[in-house]
Design an enzyme around this catalytic site. Structure first.
Site, PDB file in Angstrom:
ATOM      1  CB  THR A 160      -0.789   0.214   1.060  1.00 12.32           C
ATOM      2  OG1 THR A 160      -1.680  -1.470   1.325  1.00 12.32           O
ATOM      3  CG2 THR A 160      -1.635   1.393   0.832  1.00 12.32           C
ATOM      4  CB  VAL A 214     -12.714  -4.947  -0.903  1.00 17.79           C
ATOM      5  CG1 VAL A 214     -12.186  -2.914  -1.286  1.00 17.79           C
ATOM      6  CG2 VAL A 214     -12.849  -5.147  -2.206  1.00 17.79           C
ATOM      7  N   GLY A 215      -9.855  -4.376   1.509  1.00 16.93           N
ATOM      8  CA  GLY A 215      -9.185  -4.002   2.157  1.00 16.93           C
ATOM      9  C   GLY A 215      -9.658  -2.819   3.036  1.00 16.93           C
ATOM     10  CG  ASP A 216      -8.087  -0.271   5.278  1.00 24.14           C
ATOM     11  OD1 ASP A 216      -6.453  -1.440   4.863  1.00 24.14           O
ATOM     12  OD2 ASP A 216      -6.836   1.123   5.538  1.00 24.14           O
ATOM     13  CB  THR A 249      -0.587   1.546   4.970  1.00 25.46           C
ATOM     14  OG1 THR A 249       0.165  -0.356   4.068  1.00 25.46           O
ATOM     15  CG2 THR A 249       0.894   1.838   6.576  1.00 25.46           C
ATOM     16  N   GLY A 250      -2.306  -1.244   6.364  1.00 25.11           N
ATOM     17  CA  GLY A 250      -1.678  -2.203   7.315  1.00 25.11           C
ATOM     18  C   GLY A 250      -3.033  -3.803   7.267  1.00 25.11           C
ATOM     19  N   GLY A 286      -5.800  -4.461   7.017  1.00 24.76           N
ATOM     20  CA  GLY A 286      -7.479  -3.832   6.693  1.00 24.76           C
ATOM     21  C   GLY A 286      -8.739  -4.158   6.884  1.00 24.76           C
TER      22      GLY A 286
END
Lengths: 166, 136
Positions: B1, B30-32, B52-53, B55
């Site tokens: 990210t 889908v992440g954050d 970032t991380g 999600g």
């Protein structure tokens, strides 16, 4: 109080000095610096924060070092699926794309969703069609391939396979 | 990210985040990063955030929005709000990652609870600075 400011990140995780060679560390430092210069050049000349954010992110998306754009990681099916979003603090407008596979710079597509559609998020084929209509560059999915990410994918697949069979 | 937050000469904040997700993620996950309020948020009355991380944790805890809300409604400083979400909310539940945060005064906060985070800053009165590891 500074007249303008920019901060960037290129991902967080298990990043230790032991896991990094001096050459690779140098590459990261130079690319992060390039991203900062790209964004700050805009801000210093009176450009907008939105333009600066896109310029900085474009540098990282175009680099295989970061998990975005070229250098994106692979899904369990061995393909690249990318997401991006952007928000304007002046008016709380926002845009995002999810699950796109052919947009070279997904952050530009997210911005187009924000500025040129009545929506906040578009996903998949629809997002790609919209991006194309807006003149945003689409590329063949092979553009995103990097050997490093593919090897990580193969390792993850092997691990998953061993876990499945105990 | 990767992500960026910026403040321009007109006093406007913006935030953006772009990602390839997690290695070997399930197709369609889908992440954050594309979720406004989870991985990205910007409000001239608060701050600009890019995360970032992991999600799922950032989505459940609406991290980017919460940092902004803690500033707006609880009067926390940028650094207090960002550190609270990363170390007091996310870390205890195993939510690994970090954020970059910027307010309209040009204050910058970049907390993360992982070993490292690729990060950098530049302002009109400070030269570019790039860091990678947690102990820098």
């Amino acid at each position: 109080q500074p007249a303008w400011a920019l901060a960037i990140h290129g991902g967080a995780g298990t990043i230790t000095k032991e896991s990094m060679t001096p050459e690779l560390e140098q590459q990261y430092q130079e690319k992060l610096d390039e991203a900062l210069q790209a964004g700050s050049e805009i801000l210093k000349n009176g450009g907008t924060s939105l333009d600066a954010v896109c310029a900085a992110i474009n540098v990282m998306e175009d680099s295989p070092l970061f998990n975005a754009g070229k250098g994106a990681v692979f899904t369990a099916e061995g393909i690249n699926e990318m997401d991006a979003s952007i928000m304007n603090g002046e008016n709380l407008m926002a845009g995002a794309v999810a699950g796109v596979k052919r947009i070279k710079n997904p952050i530009l597509a997210a911005r187009a969703v924000m500025e040129k559609s009545p929506h906040v998020m578009l996903m998949g084929d629809g997002a790609e069609k919209f991006a194309q209509d807006q003149g945003i560059e689409l590329v063949d999915s092979s553009y995103f391939f990097t050997e490093n990410r593919w090897n990580s994918y193969l390792k993850a697949r092997e691990k998953a396979s061993k876990e499945n069979f105990g | 990210t990767c992500g960026a937050v910026a403040l321009d000469k007109h006093g406007n904040l913006a935030a953006g985040t772009s990602t390839g997700g997690m290695t070997y993620k399930m197709k369609g996950r889908v992440g954050d990063s594309p979720i406004i309020g989870a991985g990205t948020y910007a409000d001239n009355n608060g701050c600009a955030i890019s995360a970032t991380g992991h999600g799922e944790f950032f989505i459940r805890n609406v991290v980017a929005f919460q940092i902004n809300a803690l500033m707006k409604y609880k009067d926390l400083s940028l650094d207090e709000a960002a550190r609270y979400m990363i170390f007091e909310v996310l870390k205890p539940i195993g939510g690994e990652g970090g954020v970059i945060a910027l307010d309209t005064l040009g204050n910058i906060s970049m907390p993360f609870n992982t070993a490292g985070m690729y990060r950098g800053t530049i302002t009109s009165d400070k030269n570019a600075e790039v860091k990678i590891y947690g102990d820098e």
